[in-house]
Design an enzyme around this catalytic site. Structure first.
Site, PDB file in Angstrom:
ATOM      1  N   LYS A  53       0.562  -1.177  -0.320  1.00 26.56           N
ATOM      2  CA  LYS A  53       0.053  -0.099  -0.261  1.00 26.56           C
ATOM      3  C   LYS A  53       0.595   1.149   0.009  1.00 26.56           C
ATOM      4  CE  LYS A  53      -3.788  -2.923   2.353  1.00 26.56           C
ATOM      5  NZ  LYS A  53      -4.528  -2.746   3.560  1.00 26.56           N
ATOM      6  N   GLN A  97      -5.000  -2.352   9.731  1.00 27.25           N
ATOM      7  CA  GLN A  97      -4.381  -3.293   8.863  1.00 27.25           C
ATOM      8  C   GLN A  97      -4.776  -4.609   9.764  1.00 27.25           C
ATOM      9  OE1 GLN A  97      -3.463  -3.303   6.255  1.00 27.25           O
ATOM     10  NE2 GLN A  97      -3.873  -6.248   5.783  1.00 27.25           N
ATOM     11  N   ASP A 120     -10.992   2.375   4.561  1.00 28.50           N
ATOM     12  CA  ASP A 120     -11.254   0.828   4.555  1.00 28.50           C
ATOM     13  C   ASP A 120     -12.834   0.601   4.476  1.00 28.50           C
ATOM     14  OD1 ASP A 120      -8.925  -1.120   4.050  1.00 28.50           O
ATOM     15  OD2 ASP A 120      -8.851  -0.781   6.191  1.00 28.50           O
TER      16      ASP A 120
END
Ligand code: GUN
Length: 296
Positions: A53, A97, A120
């Site tokens: 990312k 994450q 997200d």
């Protein structure tokens, strides 16, 4: 002949487009999009995902920040760090994450993220907006799947879509998106899970099959209709004596046998994987655009 849905190629195309948009923003005197990633502990897969990312950010010109914490961080301290990220005016969006260490309640952390920065798309406010069909951040993997379908002109309209798996981050949201009245949507969707009885028959009736159950090569050729579109979300590590590392990455689909029957299929790696990052980066651009003043 089946056509491979090339996530790497689509990702490269989106990357070029985003890089252009960033260059334009900067030319206009605006700050580039800024994404932060929170990484707790040293799970190798999570480290690799976050690394990819950050690399993507660099390639398109986004600013990126990596916040790393030891696996021993308390929930309270992590929530404090989340509060700081929420307050950071120079940050457009961030991700935490997953998975988190078992002593931390993931739900509490996800719900602590400011929905306006939740690129997200995991916060209940954003999940609710998505289900209601309102504009919002879509969860990255399902968003990426819709983008790869769009690129190849594959519409779910009128098709029987079968989704294997009902997770919050893939199965559930993709089932919602592909049934909604939106471009590439309008499918008739069946969601299969561990309690589904006639799973093989349902899969074999699918025009579009999305496999997201995390079981290596679970979908075999007898479960797939001739001419079906197969989207493989799985990334499973299996032992492989013929590779240097001793393992190989395989999807939830038995690619070699299934690809002889499909019209389109995503490979693993190089299919849905790169598209997940694309979804996240499109969300980050959306967040940045909301935060930049528009010129009169
Ligand atoms: N872990 C597995 N997939 C994801 C994802 O899309 N986002 C985050 N934050 N964690 C993940």
């Amino acid at each position: 002949m089946t056509q491979i849905l090339d996530g790497k190629a689509v990702s490269a195309a989106v990357k070029a487009q985003l890089a252009k948009e960033v260059a334009h923003m900067v030319l206009m005197g605006q700050a580039p999009p800024h994404l932060a990633a929170v990484l707790v502990g040293d799970n190798p897969a999570s480290k690799a995902y976050v690394g990819n990312k950050i690399k993507f950010c660099k390639e398109v010109g986004y600013k990126s920040t990596l916040r790393e914490f030891p696996s021993t961080i308390s929930q309270e301290d992590l929530l404090h760090q989340i509060a700081l990220l929420n307050q950071d005016k120079g940050l457009d969006g961030y991700i935490v994450q997953l998975p988190l260490p078992s002593h931390i309640h993931e739900d509490k952390v996800v719900e602590a993220v400011d929905p306006e920065k939740d690129v997200d798309g995991f916060h209940v406010v954003n999940v609710g907006k998505m289900v209601a069909g309102l504009p919002t951040f879509l969860p990255a993997t399902p968003y990426g799947i819709t983008k790869i379908m769009e690129h190849y002109g594959i519409s779910a309209a009128g098709k029987h879509v079968v989704v294997l798996g009902r997770s919050h981050i893939v199965g559930r949201p993709i089932s919602v998106l592909l049934s909604q009245d939106r471009p590439y949507g309008n499918g008739t969707v069946t969601v299969c899970h561990s309690r589904t009885k006639n799973l093989k028959e349902l899969c074999a009736a699918a025009d579009i099959l999305v496999a997201a159950i995390g079981r290596p090569r679970y979908v075999t050729a007898d479960m797939v209709k001739e001419g079906a579109v197969v989207i493989d979300v799985g990334i499973n590590r299996v032992e492989d004596q013929f590779t240097k590392s001793g393992y190989a990455l395989v999807g939830d689909v038995d690619f070699d046998a299934v690809s002889l029957k499909t019209s389109y299929i995503t490979p693993v790696p190089g299919g849905v994987g790169p598209m997940t990052i694309v979804g996240l980066m499109l969300n980050t651009m959306l967040a940045a655009k909301k935060n930049r003043p528009t010129r009169p």
